[in-house]
Design a protein around this motif. Structure first.
Motif, PDB file in Angstrom:
ATOM      1  N   SER A  32       0.834  -1.205   0.000  1.00 21.81           N
ATOM      2  CA  SER A  32       0.000   0.000   0.000  1.00 21.81           C
ATOM      3  C   SER A  32       0.868   1.255   0.000  1.00 21.81           C
ATOM      4  O   SER A  32       0.416   2.329  -0.379  1.00 21.81           O
ATOM      5  CB  SER A  32      -0.903   0.010   1.230  1.00 21.81           C
ATOM      6  OG  SER A  32      -0.118   0.135   2.409  1.00 21.81           O
ATOM      7  N   MET A  64      -6.124   2.704  -5.810  1.00 24.85           N
ATOM      8  CA  MET A  64      -7.494   2.317  -5.488  1.00 24.85           C
ATOM      9  C   MET A  64      -8.546   3.206  -6.152  1.00 24.85           C
ATOM     10  O   MET A  64      -9.731   2.893  -6.128  1.00 24.85           O
ATOM     11  CB  MET A  64      -7.689   2.332  -3.971  1.00 24.85           C
ATOM     12  CG  MET A  64      -6.729   1.409  -3.227  1.00 24.85           C
ATOM     13  SD  MET A  64      -6.902  -0.316  -3.748  1.00 24.85           S
ATOM     14  CE  MET A  64      -8.434  -0.725  -2.950  1.00 24.85           C
ATOM     15  N   PHE A  66      -9.265   6.472  -5.366  1.00 23.71           N
ATOM     16  CA  PHE A  66      -9.795   7.567  -4.544  1.00 23.71           C
ATOM     17  C   PHE A  66      -9.213   8.904  -5.013  1.00 23.71           C
ATOM     18  O   PHE A  66      -8.083   8.960  -5.505  1.00 23.71           O
ATOM     19  CB  PHE A  66      -9.432   7.355  -3.068  1.00 23.71           C
ATOM     20  CG  PHE A  66     -10.168   6.232  -2.410  1.00 23.71           C
ATOM     21  CD1 PHE A  66     -11.543   6.297  -2.218  1.00 23.71           C
ATOM     22  CD2 PHE A  66      -9.486   5.110  -1.954  1.00 23.71           C
ATOM     23  CE1 PHE A  66     -12.232   5.258  -1.598  1.00 23.71           C
ATOM     24  CE2 PHE A  66     -10.158   4.066  -1.334  1.00 23.71           C
ATOM     25  CZ  PHE A  66     -11.531   4.142  -1.156  1.00 23.71           C
ATOM     26  N   GLY A  99     -11.933   1.950  -5.128  1.00 20.21           N
ATOM     27  CA  GLY A  99     -12.375   3.074  -4.311  1.00 20.21           C
ATOM     28  C   GLY A  99     -13.607   3.748  -4.871  1.00 20.21           C
ATOM     29  O   GLY A  99     -14.504   4.165  -4.124  1.00 20.21           O
ATOM     30  N   ALA A 102     -16.573   1.744  -3.993  1.00 19.73           N
ATOM     31  CA  ALA A 102     -16.890   1.910  -2.577  1.00 19.73           C
ATOM     32  C   ALA A 102     -17.656   3.210  -2.339  1.00 19.73           C
ATOM     33  O   ALA A 102     -18.628   3.247  -1.582  1.00 19.73           O
ATOM     34  CB  ALA A 102     -15.600   1.901  -1.758  1.00 19.73           C
ATOM     35  N   CYS A 114     -16.278  -0.045   3.008  1.00 19.04           N
ATOM     36  CA  CYS A 114     -15.019  -0.741   3.299  1.00 19.04           C
ATOM     37  C   CYS A 114     -15.076  -2.199   2.836  1.00 19.04           C
ATOM     38  O   CYS A 114     -14.094  -2.742   2.335  1.00 19.04           O
ATOM     39  CB  CYS A 114     -14.705  -0.685   4.785  1.00 19.04           C
ATOM     40  SG  CYS A 114     -14.429   0.994   5.382  1.00 19.04           S
ATOM     41  N   CYS A 117     -14.758  -2.156  -1.040  1.00 18.81           N
ATOM     42  CA  CYS A 117     -13.393  -1.828  -1.451  1.00 18.81           C
ATOM     43  C   CYS A 117     -12.459  -3.004  -1.206  1.00 18.81           C
ATOM     44  O   CYS A 117     -11.668  -3.389  -2.070  1.00 18.81           O
ATOM     45  CB  CYS A 117     -12.908  -0.597  -0.682  1.00 18.81           C
ATOM     46  SG  CYS A 117     -11.287  -0.009  -1.191  1.00 18.81           S
ATOM     47  N   ARG A 121     -10.525  -5.253  -4.024  1.00 20.77           N
ATOM     48  CA  ARG A 121      -9.055  -5.224  -3.967  1.00 20.77           C
ATOM     49  C   ARG A 121      -8.505  -6.646  -3.907  1.00 20.77           C
ATOM     50  O   ARG A 121      -7.567  -6.992  -4.622  1.00 20.77           O
ATOM     51  CB  ARG A 121      -8.594  -4.436  -2.736  1.00 20.77           C
ATOM     52  CG  ARG A 121      -7.082  -4.457  -2.527  1.00 20.77           C
ATOM     53  CD  ARG A 121      -6.706  -3.535  -1.373  1.00 20.77           C
ATOM     54  NE  ARG A 121      -5.283  -3.554  -1.088  1.00 20.77           N
ATOM     55  CZ  ARG A 121      -4.728  -4.312  -0.145  1.00 20.77           C
ATOM     56  NH1 ARG A 121      -5.483  -5.110   0.606  1.00 20.77           N
ATOM     57  NH2 ARG A 121      -3.419  -4.264   0.070  1.00 20.77           N
ATOM     58  N   ASN A 202      -3.158   7.572   3.360  1.00 19.51           N
ATOM     59  CA  ASN A 202      -4.330   6.848   2.885  1.00 19.51           C
ATOM     60  C   ASN A 202      -5.375   7.836   2.363  1.00 19.51           C
ATOM     61  O   ASN A 202      -5.917   8.640   3.124  1.00 19.51           O
ATOM     62  CB  ASN A 202      -4.915   6.010   4.021  1.00 19.51           C
ATOM     63  CG  ASN A 202      -6.005   5.070   3.548  1.00 19.51           C
ATOM     64  OD1 ASN A 202      -6.482   5.173   2.415  1.00 19.51           O
ATOM     65  ND2 ASN A 202      -6.405   4.156   4.403  1.00 19.51           N
ATOM     66  N   CYS A 204      -8.341   7.218   1.339  1.00 15.18           N
ATOM     67  CA  CYS A 204      -9.725   6.776   1.575  1.00 15.18           C
ATOM     68  C   CYS A 204     -10.461   7.773   2.470  1.00 15.18           C
ATOM     69  O   CYS A 204     -10.005   8.065   3.589  1.00 15.18           O
ATOM     70  CB  CYS A 204      -9.728   5.393   2.215  1.00 15.18           C
ATOM     71  SG  CYS A 204     -11.362   4.862   2.764  1.00 15.18           S
ATOM     72  N   THR A 207     -11.588   6.267   6.103  1.00 11.77           N
ATOM     73  CA  THR A 207     -10.634   5.603   6.989  1.00 11.77           C
ATOM     74  C   THR A 207     -10.771   5.967   8.465  1.00 11.77           C
ATOM     75  O   THR A 207     -10.497   5.150   9.342  1.00 11.77           O
ATOM     76  CB  THR A 207      -9.187   5.879   6.516  1.00 11.77           C
ATOM     77  OG1 THR A 207      -8.281   5.091   7.287  1.00 11.77           O
ATOM     78  CG2 THR A 207      -8.831   7.349   6.662  1.00 11.77           C
TER      79      THR A 207
END
Length: 251
Positions: A32, A64, A66, A99, A102, A114, A117, A121, A202, A204, A207
């Motif tokens: 990641s 992802m 986002f 993302g 999601a 979540c 996603c 993934r 991150n 997201c 999160t």
């Protein structure tokens, strides 16, 4: 004992106790770009050399999808690629819409973003495993993750379970391995800071709003401070269950 030696010993203990590495393995590392995945790559390469085994490591970073600062992101991906190159780890980058999917289910209030996603993934990674002919998929989950997952499953799913050090998938065609399973998050953070590695933030938007994040903060602020032994005792309990003292299912 130095921080490096402590991490190497704990990771080595997990590798040997659960037989995570062997000659001829082809392992995909889920990178990641966060602290955990960098430490995972660094020490897997370290142990690969120490054990003198011939196994391929492929670091995989997935975009992802986002919203984020694209220019800054490209610089960090380039740094991650160079990081892998220094460790003699092959690098693979791919864009996904995990993302985006999601965010769509969140807007429509269909299900938890979540879950969507994570599901997409993992599906993407499984396809890549098949394409690359890999037999193992390594994640950077650590001891704190195992503890939080234990409470997540107990509180919200009514079961006593957590993530496994080694998990068989597809009738043995693939094994998920978690070499950091015995390592506390604090050690990982300190090692990354000491080495001044670049960390991906991150992107997201969910999160900080998840049940997992709530439990993380609850344990860190309300439970662990009660006694210095509590966290270690919880970890010991997870790895040393007394099955004979748990009642049989009645519902």
């Amino acid at each position: 004992m130095t921080l490096y030696n402590k991490l190497k010993r704990l990771i080595g203990r997990a590798l040997f106790r659960y037989k995570m590495l062997k000659e001829g393995d082809s392992i995909i590392l889920a990178l990641s770009g966060g602290e955990d995945s960098l430490v995972l790559a660094y020490f897997l390469n370290d142990w690969r050399k120490k054990m003198r085994i011939d196994c391929r490591l492929l670091g995989v970073h997935l975009d992802m999808g986002f919203p984020k600062d694209e220019e800054e992101y490209k610089k960090k991906v380039k740094w991650l690629e160079e990081f892998c190159k220094l460790l003699e780890i092959d690098f693979y980058f791919d864009k996904t819409d995990c993302g985006i999917q999601a965010m769509e289910v969140y807007k429509k209030n269909i299900t938890a973003p979540c879950f969507v996603c994570s599901w997409h993934r993992r599906k993407h990674l499984f396809k890549l495993v098949q394409k690359e002919g890999a037999n193992k998929l390594a994640f950077g989950h650590h001891l704190d993750d195992a503890i939080v997952t234990f409470f997540m499953n107990m509180f919200y799913h009514g079961e006593l379970s957590t993530i496994l050090p080694v998990q068989e998938m597809f009738k043995g065609k693939l094994y998920i391995i978690r070499p950091l399973i015995l390592v506390e998050k604090d050690l990982i953070s300190r090692f990354v800071k000491k080495n001044n590695w670049k960390i991906f933030k991150n992107p997201c938007p969910f999160t900080e709003k998840t049940k997992r994040k709530f439990l993380e903060k609850f344990l860190e602020t309300q439970v662990y401070p009660l006694d210095s032994k509590i966290k270690r005792n919880i970890a010991t309990a997870i790895f040393n269950p007394k099955i004979e003292y748990l009642p049989k299912k009645v519902w």
